[in-house]
Enzyme design. Structure first.
Site, PDB file in Angstrom:
ATOM      1  N   SER A   6     -27.709  58.892  49.709  1.00  0.00           N
ATOM      2  CA  SER A   6     -28.230  60.350  50.338  1.00  0.00           C
ATOM      3  C   SER A   6     -27.691  60.147  51.990  1.00  0.00           C
ATOM      4  O   SER A   6     -27.982  59.303  52.368  1.00  0.00           O
ATOM      5  CB  SER A   6     -29.583  60.962  49.144  1.00  0.00           C
ATOM      6  OG  SER A   6     -29.174  60.047  47.956  1.00  0.00           O
TER       7      SER A   6
HETATM    8  N1  SAH Z   1     -30.247  57.324  45.059  1.00  0.00           N
HETATM    9  C1  SAH Z   1     -29.145  56.605  45.097  1.00  0.00           C
HETATM   10  C2  SAH Z   1     -28.221  57.805  45.779  1.00  0.00           C
HETATM   11  C3  SAH Z   1     -26.937  57.245  44.031  1.00  0.00           C
HETATM   12  S1  SAH Z   1     -26.225  59.050  43.868  1.00  0.00           S
HETATM   13  C4  SAH Z   1     -29.354  56.161  46.921  1.00  0.00           C
HETATM   14  O1  SAH Z   1     -29.960  55.924  47.388  1.00  0.00           O
HETATM   15  O2  SAH Z   1     -28.324  55.155  46.984  1.00  0.00           O
HETATM   16  C5  SAH Z   1     -27.101  59.522  42.323  1.00  0.00           C
HETATM   17  C6  SAH Z   1     -26.641  57.912  41.343  1.00  0.00           C
HETATM   18  O3  SAH Z   1     -27.164  58.537  40.258  1.00  0.00           O
HETATM   19  C7  SAH Z   1     -24.717  57.689  41.774  1.00  0.00           C
HETATM   20  O4  SAH Z   1     -25.114  56.452  41.405  1.00  0.00           O
HETATM   21  C8  SAH Z   1     -24.404  57.913  39.951  1.00  0.00           C
HETATM   22  O5  SAH Z   1     -23.906  56.970  38.962  1.00  0.00           O
HETATM   23  C9  SAH Z   1     -26.618  57.912  39.152  1.00  0.00           C
HETATM   24  N2  SAH Z   1     -26.326  58.424  37.797  1.00  0.00           N
HETATM   25  C10 SAH Z   1     -25.874  59.966  37.659  1.00  0.00           C
HETATM   26  N3  SAH Z   1     -26.278  60.463  36.426  1.00  0.00           N
HETATM   27  C11 SAH Z   1     -26.957  59.336  35.981  1.00  0.00           C
HETATM   28  C12 SAH Z   1     -27.869  58.621  34.797  1.00  0.00           C
HETATM   29  N4  SAH Z   1     -27.835  59.763  33.965  1.00  0.00           N
HETATM   30  N5  SAH Z   1     -28.763  58.040  34.872  1.00  0.00           N
HETATM   31  C13 SAH Z   1     -28.784  56.665  35.261  1.00  0.00           C
HETATM   32  N6  SAH Z   1     -27.892  57.287  36.688  1.00  0.00           N
HETATM   33  C14 SAH Z   1     -26.692  58.640  37.075  1.00  0.00           C
END
Ligand code: SAH
Length: 217
Positions: free
Chosen positions: A66
């Site tokens: 993000s």
């Molecule tokens: N907080 C992260 C942002 C990652 S983007 C950072 O700081 O890097 C959001 C993430 O949510 C993605 O990696 C995606 O694979 C994950 N995601 C989507 N649906 C999900 C679910 N049901 N359970 C766990 N992770 C999920």
């Protein structure tokens, strides 16, 4: 020329000054945490210099780390306290979990892509983030064995608020979640649990997250 430790420290201080404090985030604990967590260690090798851009960055599997300001916005809204237990759904690179780990006592984090979860776990271990437990799975069901939580952050856009997450909040607990029907266009909601069945919802504005994919989404 490769950047050194002091260059990265300067870059993080500049990022916090211009993108975070400069946009009105005041919480000194949060600003400190974002100065200290080495964001450059959470991006793909070779992309370290881009880590401080005012934008999300690709981390593989079609997912992104993000934008720094969005991480700050969610953390500030969560009103974290030192003794809190927190859950992050959508750990991705592990960056937001690492920042959260500096603000609360314990963090549980869930990522659905195995390769990202394994990489994030290795990274957090290497950086000594030992109050964070990260597992691979579907975060829409929460983490019942570790519940209840003071804070739950959802880092992916949900079509609706998963009931399991609301139920895993303590009374007074805060759930921060982007909600919207269309990919990439959500409202960031803060849901404060007020009692067994009551909650208060505040709209924090428009955001753009990758989709939350799971049983309760
Ligand atoms: N907080 C992260 C942002 C990652 S983007 C950072 O700081 O890097 C959001 C993430 O949510 C993605 O990696 C995606 O694979 C994950 N995601 C989507 N649906 C999900 C679910 N049901 N359970 C766990 N992770 C999920």
């Amino acid at each position: 020329m490769a950047l050194g430790k002091a260059d990265f420290e300067r870059a993080r201080a500049h990022m916090v000054e211009t993108q975070i404090a400069g946009r009105g985030v005041r919480d000194p604990r949060l600003l400190d945490a974002m100065r200290q967590v080495p964001r450059e260690a959470f991006v793909a090798e070779g992309y370290e210099e881009l880590a401080f851009e005012d934008a999300p960055l690709t981390i593989g599997e079609g997912q992104t780390i993000s934008q720094p300001y969005v991480v700050a916005l969610m953390m500030e809204a969560a009103e974290t306290k030192v003794g809190d237990v927190a859950l992050e759904v959508g750990a991705g690179s592990g960056y937001a979990a690492a920042v959260l780990g500096r603000l609360v006592a314990r963090v549980f984090a869930i990522e659905r892509h195995r390769s990202l979860a394994e990489e994030a776990r290795r990274r957090l271990k290497r950086l000594g983030c030992d109050n964070i437990e990260l597992r691979c799975g579907d975060g829409t069901r929460g983490w019942p064995e570790a519940a209840p939580f003071d804070v739950i952050l959802v880092s992916a856009g949900a079509p609706k608020v998963p009931e399991a997450l609301k139920e895993q909040l303590v009374s007074g607990g805060r759930l921060i979640i982007p909600v919207g029907r269309h990919d990439g266009h959500q409202r960031l909601l803060k849901i404060t649990r007020c009692g067994a069945a009551d909650s208060l919802t505040t709209d924090l504005g428009a955001v753009s997250f990758v989709p939350l994919v799971g049983e309760q989404a």
